[in-house]
Design an enzyme around this catalytic site. Structure first.
Site, mmCIF file in Angstrom:
data_model
loop_
_atom_site.group_PDB
_atom_site.id
_atom_site.type_symbol
_atom_site.label_atom_id
_atom_site.label_comp_id
_atom_site.label_asym_id
_atom_site.label_seq_id
_atom_site.Cartn_x
_atom_site.Cartn_y
_atom_site.Cartn_z
ATOM 1 N N GLU A 199 46.964 -70.304 87.937
ATOM 2 C CA GLU A 199 46.252 -70.522 88.881
ATOM 3 C C GLU A 199 46.871 -70.773 89.524
ATOM 4 O O GLU A 199 46.608 -71.873 90.460
ATOM 5 C CB GLU A 199 44.682 -70.613 88.498
ATOM 6 C CG GLU A 199 43.798 -69.329 87.975
ATOM 7 C CD GLU A 199 42.692 -70.229 88.164
ATOM 8 O OE1 GLU A 199 41.929 -69.300 87.657
ATOM 9 O OE2 GLU A 199 42.477 -72.009 88.008
ATOM 10 N N ASP A 246 43.005 -82.475 88.254
ATOM 11 C CA ASP A 246 43.203 -81.148 89.457
ATOM 12 C C ASP A 246 43.036 -81.660 90.567
ATOM 13 O O ASP A 246 43.340 -82.533 91.334
ATOM 14 C CB ASP A 246 41.403 -80.483 88.747
ATOM 15 C CG ASP A 246 42.265 -78.631 88.608
ATOM 16 O OD1 ASP A 246 42.185 -78.402 89.992
ATOM 17 O OD2 ASP A 246 41.624 -78.675 87.464
ATOM 18 N N HIS A 248 46.457 -76.879 91.530
ATOM 19 C CA HIS A 248 46.193 -77.705 90.568
ATOM 20 C C HIS A 248 46.322 -78.751 91.104
ATOM 21 O O HIS A 248 45.845 -79.647 90.485
ATOM 22 C CB HIS A 248 45.058 -76.970 90.177
ATOM 23 C CG HIS A 248 44.418 -75.888 89.146
ATOM 24 N ND1 HIS A 248 43.013 -75.932 89.523
ATOM 25 C CD2 HIS A 248 45.028 -74.869 88.839
ATOM 26 C CE1 HIS A 248 42.652 -74.636 89.648
ATOM 27 N NE2 HIS A 248 43.470 -74.278 88.599
#
Length: 562
Positions: free
Chosen positions: A336, A192, A263
């Site tokens: 995202e 991440d 990410h």
């Protein structure tokens, strides 16, 4: 009762003597209890040898019983495969009197193993310890028959080790906790913005640089508090091989997640050429020390594609497709991905034009589609968060539905397999009560009862569409979980409720008998105590489990309903 000796009152009652997850059928016997002692033989039929090793190493250690392979004594525990039982299904038969034999039968080796988990529960909480606490005590099992099989094939836990690293021993412990609850998929979130946790030998800076950050925000991203010391860690390739093998011995599939194209700031910090160098000075980036969604995403270039193909080549070797049932899956994230840098990037604009794409959203779909095809060509199956549905997927790809039920419904109707894990119901980082003592309150209130009443199959699907629901999993994101105790607190006892939802064939909400589940949890807390799990007590957090003064982000109002 806490000694595992309570019995169901009538044949067919599903609760059994405090067993979690609830078995499909518990029929009390008339022959009394089966005794175990130092002469009790453990007889392993073909295909059950691994279960026998596990029983000797765990139940044998806890009870002090050696469980010899052969002997003259009358007592026996017999393991066997019964092809008439369904996959992962089991039957315990303990109706032959005090000397046994006590039979643990399964439709396959996994079924025998899950039967052995129930066998351990029937012995009582002390069977979950690592050494005998009352040497010389008598051990016995209730007579009767337990018959069981899982509702869903995919019964999982997603553990984020990128935000806060969990050392290898902690991961192995969680695999044991999963096995004790008949969970069989470990979704391993390895990368991440805040850290990269797996050794990739051709790209050494991923562990030299990307695996640690200089400091960490304490609490939610709005918190003014910082832990001013480095945080990091990674798993060597041999660590990963050990974890995968340990899981496979417990019939658990490990599904690795390597997040792309969002990410990814930790990777860009280690290899700046992976970022959008025409709009940001990627050489100035470091591993992110904050929470939230970083704007620094991967550049849609051939350099990036070749880099991650190299990463995935090593990942496929570390996570072999034949280790367990769901081992062919590789999770690529896909969620995202902020597109501000792509919108400003001449290189990204050129890529969009060259590929004949409409916009940056289609560019993300192209990026995901590249790895969808790349993995499929190697006999693997891509799975990603529900954003990957945008733009279409190859037929073999599957979806983790996290933004509610909608992604799961769309995936199933499009013919894709889906794992239901909506954040409003099974994100275990969300707070467990509305009170001020709840540590670092995040998200919606999701009580133990709320999780128990979660229904994984979305309403409105046809029978054919519903068959695409592989199952469900709980997700544990660790931004505000700085150590194993905090992970335990957020996960338990709610993970036990999720395990029952995933395994047992429960009535549809709201008809589920939560009072009965609570009664069985009164027994199960003793098992968790024996295992050293720092769960949230039913009465609320213990003083040392609170985090006074550490801000969270509680959301207003109830979560949306499906």
């Amino acid at each position: 009762m806490t000694d595992g000796t309570d019995r169901a009152g009538s044949a067919g009652k599903a609760d059994g003597p405090g067993v979690i997850p609830a078995p499909a059928r518990w029929t009390p016997g008339a022959a009394g209890r089966t005794r175990l002692d130092g002469g009790t033989v453990l007889e392993a039929g073909p295909g059950t040898e691994g279960v026998a090793r596990w029983l000797r190493a765990t139940v044998g250690a806890a009870t002090g019983l050696p469980f010899p392979e052969s002997g003259d004594g009358p007592g026996r525990v017999v393991l066997g495969i019964d092809p008439d039982l369904p996959p992962e299904g089991y039957r315990l038969v303990g109706d032959a009197g005090p000397e046994g034999p006590y039979r643990i039968l399964g439709g396959d080796a996994a079924g025998v193993f899950w039967g052995a988990q129930t066998f351990r529960q029937l012995l009582g909480p002390d069977a979950f310890r690592r050494a005998p606490v009352r040497p010389g005590r008598e051990w016995s099992l209730p007579g009767g028959t337990v018959e069981d099989a899982p509702r869903f094939r995919w019964r999982g836990l997603m553990l984020d080790v990128a935000r806060h690293f969990m050392p290898k021993e902690g991961v192995l412990r969680y695999l044991d906790l999963m096995a004790a609850h008949k969970l069989n998929v470990f979704h391993f979130h390895l990368t991440d913005d805040q850290g990269w946790r797996v050794e990739i030998r051709r790209h050494p800076r991923l562990t030299e640089i990307a695996s640690w950050r200089a400091r960490t925000r304490f609490g939610h991203r709005a918190s003014p508090l910082w832990e001013e010391k480095p945080h990091g860690g990674h798993y060597t390739q041999d660590d990963i091989r050990e974890i995968v093998a340990y899981a496979a011995e417990r019939h658990i599939s490990v599904v690795p997640e390597i997040d792309v194209p969002g990410h990814s700031q930790a990777a860009v910090a280690a290899y700046p050429e992976l970022g959008n160098t025409d709009v940001v000075d990627t050489t100035a980036l470091s591993v992110w020390d904050d929470w939230g969604i970083s704007p620094n995403v991967l550049a849609p270039t051939d350099t990036t594609l070749r880099f991650y193909e190299g990463v995935f080549e090593e990942i496929l070797e570390l996570f072999p497709a034949d280790a367990a049932e769901f081992s062919p899956f590789v999770h690529i994230g896909g969620d995202e991905c902020r597109k501000d840098q792509w919108t400003r990037s001449p290189a990204a604009k050129s890529r969009i034009a060259d590929l004949g794409l409409a916009d940056e959203d289609e560019l993300q779909s192209w990026f995901i589609g590249h790895f969808d095809r790349w993995l499929a060509a190697r006999g693997r199956r891509l799975i990603g968060w529900d954003e990957i549905l945008e733009g279409g997927l190859a037929p073999g790809a599957a979806v983790s539905s996290w933004r509610g039920y909608g992604g799961g419904v769309a995936a199933a109707r499009a013919g894709h397999d889906v794992v239901m894990c909506p954040e409003q119901y099974v994100y275990l980082d969300h707070r467990q009560a509305p009170g001020p003592d709840e540590p670092v309150p995040i998200g919606f209130v999701r009580t133990l009862e709320d999780v128990y009443r979660f229904e994984p199959v979305p309403a409105g699907l046809t029978a054919g569409e519903a068959r695409h629901v592989l199952g469900t999993q709980a997700n544990v994101w660790t931004e505000v979980m700085e150590d194993a105790g905090r992970v335990d607190y957020q996960a338990f006892p709610r993970l036990a409720a999720l395990a029952e939802v995933a395994w047992s064939r429960l009535p549809a909400p709201p008809e589920r008998d939560f009072a009965d589940f609570e009664r069985r949890m009164a027994v199960h807390y003793g098992r968790l105590d024996a295992l050293g799990v720092a769960y949230r007590p039913p009465t609320g957090p213990r003083p040392w489990q609170r985090r006074p003064g550490v801000p969270g982000r509680p959301l207003k109002g109830p979560p949306p309903h499906r």
